[in-house]
Scaffold this motif. Structure first.
Motif: not given
Length: 436
Positions: A38-43
């Motif tokens: 969650t801290s590194g992923a983007g949509l």
């Protein structure tokens, strides 16, 4: 430095220095939930799930504080809770000049059994269109190798047209004629959701060696996931932009935008978007229009992308959502009619329902006069055809209908002609058909 060495350097540079991993926490209804990203992923970021049966790609569909939701791009049988999920990053493709003559998938991987190097610059799949205020005007008229497009439906450099057709009316053959005959430096062909058996037939028999010699084919077949089919449209456009930014004139043939929109619908509905327009979610319009706007004349100092987008219209319904959306943003539309195909005339173009918005500027005054007269006579024939065929029309009742009857066989034959000898010769033949 050799091209092979440069390609090897690009491959080495693409190797990530570090990798981020998460774990599968839930598998349900065609999606996968994972924690740790969650801290590194983007949509829209790409991921790879490392399962016991191999690797499965996917795309981040939803984000929350606790987990990410992933839509896989392959069957998920064999995945288990706790499997590793690797975050690859934003969806990109790195085209290279060496891709000409090759067949690739939407991720830039070769499909023709030969090695393929990535280019030095990675491009986002969803790039913005050139700034509207800096785009150049449409360019000169292009020879197409097809008589009707060299005369009555002119195609100019940087124009975007739609090819609206049902299945089995000669759409692929017409696109192949464009690939071989339209004056362009490079041709990029996006085969979106096509039948797998047709890929080799299209490239080897329909397109041929002459067409492939200046083409890049980007394809995702109908059995692949909606993610891959949607990416195919974006990837083909990104490849076209690679060559456009070198100052080249690119012909982009996208077949078909309908399957691109259907793939987007599947992805959007899986992401929780509501269906509205005959089952299509509201984001469909923006997705189609943003893709189309990337084609066209480039900004100063770059080349142009002349684009032909095919649309599958069931029962010639030009008001269905995809056709209606695309028609509003294009510089012309060409309608192919099954009835014309059934009587053996190809390309089966219904000229009276087709229009090129490059006219009248793309033709001279005498040429515009020929085009207008041909349309008037075709319209007169269309209005009276039923009476003529039934033997109910009396010669002399209408002078224009009489003229249409005289020129109809020659004019209908002209619409099926190739144009190997250029635009001026095509206009001379059109004038002869009209008795001038």
């Amino acid at each position: 430095m050799s091209a092979e060495f440069e390609g090897l350097i690009s491959e080495i540079r693409a190797i990530p220095i570090s990798r981020r991993y998460g774990r599968v926490t839930e598998i349900a209804r065609g999606t996968i939930a994972a924690t740790g990203l969650t801290s590194g992923a983007g949509l829209g970021d790409r991921v790879i799930v490392h399962g016991t049966n191999g690797e499965i790609g996917g795309e981040v569909l939803r984000l929350s504080h606790q987990e990410v939701t992933i839509l896989p791009d392959a069957a998920i049988e064999g995945l288990s809770i706790g499997d590793q999920v690797e975050l690859v990053g934003s969806a990109e493709i790195a085209p290279d000049d060496s891709w000409i003559g090759r067949i690739v998938d939407p991720l830039g991987r070769p499909l023709d059994g030969r090695p393929l190097f990535r280019g030095p610059i990675a491009r986002p799949l969803r790039a913005p269109a050139p700034p509207a205020a800096r785009r150049r005007s449409l360019g000169p008229r292009l020879p197409t190798g097809v008589a009707v497009f060299d005369t009555m439906l002119p195609l100019v450099q940087g124009q975007r047209i739609g090819l609206f057709a049902g299945s089995g009316v000669g759409k692929s053959s017409l696109l192949a004629k464009f690939a071989r005959g339209v004056g362009a430096d490079v041709v990029v062909i996006g085969l979106i959701g096509e039948r797998g058996r047709e890929l080799r037939d299209f490239t080897e028999r329909v397109l041929g060696a002459r067409g492939m010699a200046r083409s890049v084919v980007v394809t995702a077949t109908s059995d692949q996931s909606p993610l891959m089919r949607r990416r195919c449209g974006w990837a083909a456009m990104a490849v076209a932009e690679h060559f456009r930014d070198q100052g080249l004139h690119v012909l982009l043939l996208a077949d078909s935008i309908t399957r691109f929109a259907e793939a987007h619908r599947e992805v959007a509905l899986a992401g929780g978007e509501e269906a509205s327009m005959r089952g299509f979610p509201p984001s469909t319009a923006h997705t189609i229009m943003s893709l189309a706007e990337r084609a066209g004349p480039g900004a100063e100092g770059t080349g142009d992308i002349t684009a032909v987008f095919s649309v599958l219209v069931a029962g010639s319904d030009m008001e269905e959502p995809v056709a209606d959306i695309l028609r509003g943003v294009l510089d012309g539309h060409v309608v192919m009619d099954r009835r014309i195909a059934e009587r053996g005339r190809f390309p089966a173009i219904d000229l009276l329902r087709s229009v090129s918005r490059s006219l009248p500027d793309a033709a001279s005054d005498p040429e515009n006069d020929l085009i207008a007269e041909a349309r008037r006579l075709l319209g007169a024939w269309d209005r009276a055809e039923m009476m003529i065929q039934a033997g109910l029309y009396a010669k002399g009742s209408d002078a224009q209908v009489d003229a249409a009857i005289r020129v109809w066989p020659a004019l209908d034959g002209f619409l099926a002609e190739d144009a190997p000898d250029g635009i001026e010769a095509s206009f001379r033949r059109l004038a002869a058909c009209l008795g001038r």
